[in-house]
Design a protein around this motif. Sequence first.
Motif, mmCIF file in Angstrom:
data_model
loop_
_atom_site.group_PDB
_atom_site.id
_atom_site.type_symbol
_atom_site.label_atom_id
_atom_site.label_comp_id
_atom_site.label_asym_id
_atom_site.label_seq_id
_atom_site.Cartn_x
_atom_site.Cartn_y
_atom_site.Cartn_z
ATOM 1 N N ALA A 19 0.816 -1.218 0.000
ATOM 2 C CA ALA A 19 0.000 0.000 0.000
ATOM 3 C C ALA A 19 0.847 1.265 0.000
ATOM 4 O O ALA A 19 0.367 2.334 -0.391
ATOM 5 C CB ALA A 19 -0.938 0.008 1.210
ATOM 6 N N GLU A 22 1.291 3.621 -3.298
ATOM 7 C CA GLU A 22 0.203 4.531 -3.657
ATOM 8 C C GLU A 22 0.238 5.780 -2.784
ATOM 9 O O GLU A 22 0.024 6.895 -3.266
ATOM 10 C CB GLU A 22 -1.150 3.842 -3.524
ATOM 11 N N HIS A 23 0.522 5.613 -1.498
ATOM 12 C CA HIS A 23 0.591 6.767 -0.599
ATOM 13 C C HIS A 23 1.729 7.710 -1.006
ATOM 14 O O HIS A 23 1.576 8.939 -0.968
ATOM 15 C CB HIS A 23 0.788 6.304 0.845
ATOM 16 N N ASN A 26 0.637 9.599 -4.145
ATOM 17 C CA ASN A 26 -0.348 10.641 -3.832
ATOM 18 C C ASN A 26 0.315 11.871 -3.214
ATOM 19 O O ASN A 26 -0.051 13.014 -3.524
ATOM 20 C CB ASN A 26 -1.407 10.089 -2.880
ATOM 21 N N HIS A 183 -1.569 -1.632 -4.443
ATOM 22 C CA HIS A 183 -2.801 -0.877 -4.260
ATOM 23 C C HIS A 183 -2.802 0.362 -5.154
ATOM 24 O O HIS A 183 -1.807 1.088 -5.235
ATOM 25 C CB HIS A 183 -2.943 -0.441 -2.801
ATOM 26 N N TYR A 184 -3.949 0.604 -5.803
ATOM 27 C CA TYR A 184 -4.064 1.779 -6.662
ATOM 28 C C TYR A 184 -5.533 2.087 -6.915
ATOM 29 O O TYR A 184 -6.239 1.303 -7.540
ATOM 30 C CB TYR A 184 -3.344 1.544 -8.000
ATOM 31 N N LYS A 185 -5.992 3.204 -6.382
ATOM 32 C CA LYS A 185 -7.354 3.701 -6.603
ATOM 33 C C LYS A 185 -8.421 2.650 -6.305
ATOM 34 O O LYS A 185 -9.335 2.410 -7.100
ATOM 35 C CB LYS A 185 -7.500 4.220 -8.038
ATOM 36 N N GLY A 186 -8.299 2.005 -5.152
ATOM 37 C CA GLY A 186 -9.312 1.060 -4.716
ATOM 38 C C GLY A 186 -9.240 -0.315 -5.340
ATOM 39 O O GLY A 186 -10.128 -1.145 -5.121
ATOM 40 N N ARG A 187 -8.204 -0.588 -6.100
ATOM 41 C CA ARG A 187 -8.033 -1.921 -6.687
ATOM 42 C C ARG A 187 -6.563 -2.298 -6.602
ATOM 43 O O ARG A 187 -5.756 -1.562 -6.036
ATOM 44 C CB ARG A 187 -8.510 -1.934 -8.147
ATOM 45 N N LYS A 188 -6.228 -3.446 -7.139
ATOM 46 C CA LYS A 188 -4.844 -3.891 -7.142
ATOM 47 C C LYS A 188 -4.355 -4.048 -8.576
ATOM 48 O O LYS A 188 -5.018 -4.679 -9.396
ATOM 49 C CB LYS A 188 -4.692 -5.210 -6.386
#
Length: 234
Positions: A19, A22-23, A26, A183-188
């Motif tokens: 995860a 992705e953080h 962002n 993890h990326y925008k609610g999916r993998k």
Amino acid sequence: MVDELKLTILLKQSTHHLAIQEHIGNWLHRAQLSDEEFKASHYERAFKHIVFSSLIPIEKDGIYQQGRAYVLTIRSPLRDTLQRLKLCMQQCREDEHFQLVTSEIQRPKRMTHITEMLAITPVIVTVNRKPWLHENSVEQLLQQLHNNAVKKLLSLEPETQVEEGNHFIQGIRVENKKPIGLHYKGRKLLGNKLKLFINDDPQSQRLAQTVFASGLGEKGSSIGAGFCLAKYLV
């Protein structure tokens, strides 16, 4: 040419390694909104020529720990891009996950001849809008990686002539047994750790240098996919 922006950061929340990418992405993108050029290009479908590593040191249990300091490497073939990004990060020093401690632009040792490349973050490749998986052909994987590298090179050097049929990858090995889901925008997004063996000719070397600087495969600027280490001749 390639430069690296080294950030020392303090982690504010314990986070799983799948995860964390992705953080990081962002945070970087939020910081870039303070720069008009970054802001204007944010939604353009063009190569950003930025790729970033996972946090170092890597935690053996896969969980990055709250309160610990880590180093993040951001790489680009465009020094001006990193200089502007450094200023952006100094203006957006923290968010809910990270706090910036130090930032410094460095130039890694010059690579005269790359023999091997190892992706230390998963490489994402799509074939017909689906992720490349182990059951797909290696030829498809090689072709997609080569095509992506050529497009990145031409976006940097539009006048460069690239000979068709001359792939820069001599051999490839998938290091993981199962695909890795970032993890990326609610999916993998499914990717793979890859080891590449690079051809010796000048065109292959230029393409290898391009993906070393800009990332191997897709989503390098979004989630740091395809960040590579290189083995080379002195």
